[in-house]
Scaffold this motif. Structure first.
Motif, short mmCIF file in Angstrom:
data_model
loop_
_atom_site.label_atom_id
_atom_site.label_comp_id
_atom_site.label_asym_id
_atom_site.label_seq_id
_atom_site.Cartn_x
_atom_site.Cartn_y
_atom_site.Cartn_z
N GLY A 73 0.79 -1.22 0.00
CA GLY A 73 0.00 0.00 0.00
C GLY A 73 0.82 1.27 0.00
N ILE A 74 2.14 1.16 -0.15
CA ILE A 74 3.00 2.34 -0.10
C ILE A 74 2.73 3.25 -1.29
CG2 ILE A 74 5.39 3.14 -0.21
CD1 ILE A 74 6.16 0.63 1.37
N GLY A 75 2.62 2.66 -2.49
CA GLY A 75 2.32 3.47 -3.67
C GLY A 75 0.97 4.15 -3.57
N SER A 76 -0.02 3.42 -3.08
CA SER A 76 -1.36 4.00 -2.92
C SER A 76 -1.34 5.16 -1.94
CB SER A 76 -2.34 2.93 -2.42
OG SER A 76 -2.41 1.85 -3.33
N CYS A 77 -0.62 4.99 -0.83
CA CYS A 77 -0.54 6.06 0.17
C CYS A 77 0.11 7.30 -0.41
CB CYS A 77 0.24 5.58 1.38
SG CYS A 77 -0.59 4.33 2.36
N ALA A 78 1.19 7.12 -1.17
CA ALA A 78 1.86 8.26 -1.77
C ALA A 78 0.94 8.98 -2.75
CB ALA A 78 3.13 7.79 -2.48
N LEU A 79 0.20 8.22 -3.55
CA LEU A 79 -0.72 8.84 -4.52
C LEU A 79 -1.84 9.60 -3.81
CD1 LEU A 79 -0.95 5.92 -7.08
CD2 LEU A 79 0.00 8.19 -7.52
N ARG A 80 -2.37 9.03 -2.74
CA ARG A 80 -3.43 9.74 -2.01
C ARG A 80 -2.91 11.03 -1.38
NH1 ARG A 80 -4.89 4.42 -0.53
NH2 ARG A 80 -6.86 3.77 -1.48
N MET A 81 -1.66 11.00 -0.95
CA MET A 81 -1.06 12.21 -0.40
C MET A 81 -1.02 13.31 -1.47
SD MET A 81 2.68 12.67 1.41
CE MET A 81 3.60 12.49 -0.13
N VAL A 82 -0.63 12.95 -2.69
CA VAL A 82 -0.61 13.91 -3.79
C VAL A 82 -2.02 14.38 -4.11
CG1 VAL A 82 -0.02 14.25 -6.22
CG2 VAL A 82 1.52 12.93 -4.74
N GLN A 83 -2.98 13.45 -4.13
CA GLN A 83 -4.36 13.81 -4.45
C GLN A 83 -4.95 14.78 -3.43
OE1 GLN A 83 -5.80 9.73 -4.81
NE2 GLN A 83 -6.27 10.07 -6.97
N ARG A 84 -4.69 14.51 -2.15
CA ARG A 84 -5.22 15.42 -1.13
C ARG A 84 -4.62 16.81 -1.27
NH1 ARG A 84 -5.13 10.82 2.24
NH2 ARG A 84 -3.05 11.35 2.97
N SER A 85 -3.33 16.85 -1.53
CA SER A 85 -2.66 18.13 -1.72
C SER A 85 -3.25 18.88 -2.92
CB SER A 85 -1.16 17.91 -1.93
OG SER A 85 -0.51 19.11 -2.21
N ALA A 86 -3.50 18.16 -4.01
CA ALA A 86 -4.08 18.79 -5.21
C ALA A 86 -5.51 19.24 -4.96
CB ALA A 86 -4.04 17.81 -6.37
N ALA A 87 -6.29 18.44 -4.21
CA ALA A 87 -7.69 18.79 -3.94
C ALA A 87 -7.79 20.07 -3.13
CB ALA A 87 -8.38 17.65 -3.21
N GLU A 88 -6.82 20.33 -2.26
CA GLU A 88 -6.87 21.53 -1.42
C GLU A 88 -6.78 22.80 -2.23
OE1 GLU A 88 -3.68 20.75 1.18
OE2 GLU A 88 -4.84 19.45 2.53
N VAL A 89 -6.14 22.74 -3.39
CA VAL A 89 -6.00 23.94 -4.23
C VAL A 89 -6.68 23.74 -5.59
CG1 VAL A 89 -3.92 24.80 -3.12
CG2 VAL A 89 -3.70 23.09 -4.93
N SER A 90 -7.57 22.73 -5.68
CA SER A 90 -8.35 22.46 -6.90
C SER A 90 -7.46 22.36 -8.14
CB SER A 90 -9.40 23.56 -7.10
OG SER A 90 -10.28 23.61 -6.00
N THR A 91 -6.42 21.53 -8.03
CA THR A 91 -5.44 21.39 -9.10
C THR A 91 -5.47 19.97 -9.66
OG1 THR A 91 -3.98 23.02 -8.08
CG2 THR A 91 -2.98 21.53 -9.67
#
Length: 338
Positions: A73-91
């Motif tokens: 699940g390491i890859g999934s966790c890293a991707l979700r981290m990027v997604q959450r960061s992008a969602a915060e600024v609608s990117t």
């Protein structure tokens, strides 16, 4: 390269050449990309995430997990981290992946959709407005995990990136064991800077929070042998400062506003900043660290005019009467950790 039938001695030079060529290509095409080392909770390096951030998009250039740590699940966790960061600024988030690969199936499970491609590879895109809450928070559709969570992935290069920034703006950074426990694990304020014990540091983003305290306190207190702050206005200003620093460095918000900080209010603070609700910002205006909005001219925040306060200490009476400071008193988040 197994079908080539080469020995390890013959194969290593080819792998080295391939690696150097790939890294050179990345450096030439995306010189400002952030190279993040993904580690297990105990600090063991497990992979890497190469990100290129622009105001209008985030591109995942490379995500690799060592073979012995895959399917945790390491890859999934890293991707979700990027997604959450992008969602915060609608990117939106973009990447390119080989067709008919296991990686593509992972991306599709996490909401990435193909937008272009050829016979060999596919350009994929993830849009925040198409995401659902479970896609960002629930591991139900992820690879089998053994306790891995986004907060448990430590990015070692963050420490180097943050300390370089702090030194660039004029703060000292010393490394080594702490003479006594600090308020936050692995960090202690010293004269005009921070002492950091990398082995005891739990959350690299805490460096920006503590640096924010130093940045917004008067210079005479910042240059004391043992700097300290108990001012609620400075506490709130340090939070706004750390948000601005994270944006400046291209660091995901959850690195600073992690789930173990701010007495459980980290997520609320990050969401508020992303919506433009910025506690502590009036104090930064008053200090001259960023611009105050004027009719027809919004504040430049999260960009900053300066990173360190130059205004001297003010009297308690002046502090109490200052209209720029009074809105910032929010006693619920005076500590970074519960």
């Amino acid at each position: 390269m197994a079908p080539l039938g080469l020995s390890s001695t013959q194969l290593q030079p080819l792998l080295d050449m391939q690696y150097r060529g790939r890294e050179l290509t990345y450096a030439q095409a995306w010189p400002s990309a952030a190279n993040l080392i993904l580690c297990l909770p105990d600090g063991t390096p497990a992979g890497r995430l190469l990100l290129h951030r622009q105001p209008e998009s985030i591109r995942i250039l490379d995500l690799a997990v060592l073979a012995q740590y895959q399917r945790r699940g390491i890859g999934s966790c890293a991707l979700r981290m990027v997604q959450r960061s992008a969602a915060e600024v609608s990117t939106p988030v973009h990447l390119r992946v080989v067709n008919d690969s296991r990686a593509r199936r992972l991306y599709e499970r996490l909401g990435f959709r193909p937008v272009a491609g050829d016979a060999l590879s596919c350009e994929m895109q993830w849009l925040p407005q198409e995401a659902t809450a479970p896609a960002l928070s629930s591991p139900a559709n992820a690879e089998p995990a053994d306790g891995c969570a986004a907060s448990g992935i430590v990015c070692k290069d963050l420490l180097h990136q943050i300390t370089a920034f702090l030194q660039q703006i004029g703060l000292r950074v010393e490394t080594g064991p702490l003479p006594s426990p600090g308020f936050l694990p692995g960090i202690q304020m010293i004269r005009n800077g921070l002492r950091v014990d990398p082995d005891a540091l739990l959350y690299p983003g805490d460096l920006l929070h503590e640096a924010g305290h130093l940045a917004v306190m008067p210079p005479e207190r910042r240059n004391a042998e043992k700097p300290s702050s108990s001012d609620p206005a400075e506490e709130m200003a340090s939070i706004a400062w750390s948000w601005a620093a994270a944006i400046h460095l291209g660091i995901p918000a959850e690195v600073v506003f992690h789930e173990h900080g701010y007495r459980g209010q980290a997520s609320m603070l990050a969401e508020g900043f992303a919506r433009g609700q910025c506690p502590g910002l009036p104090m930064l205006w008053w200090l001259g660290l960023t611009t105050q909005p004027q009719p027809g001219c919004p504040s430049i925040f999260p960009r900053m005019r300066a990173w360190l306060r130059e205004k001297p200490e003010i009297s308690p009476a002046a502090h109490q009467d200052s209209p720029a400071i009074k809105p910032n008193f929010t006693p619920a988040v005076h500590e970074a950790h519960a």
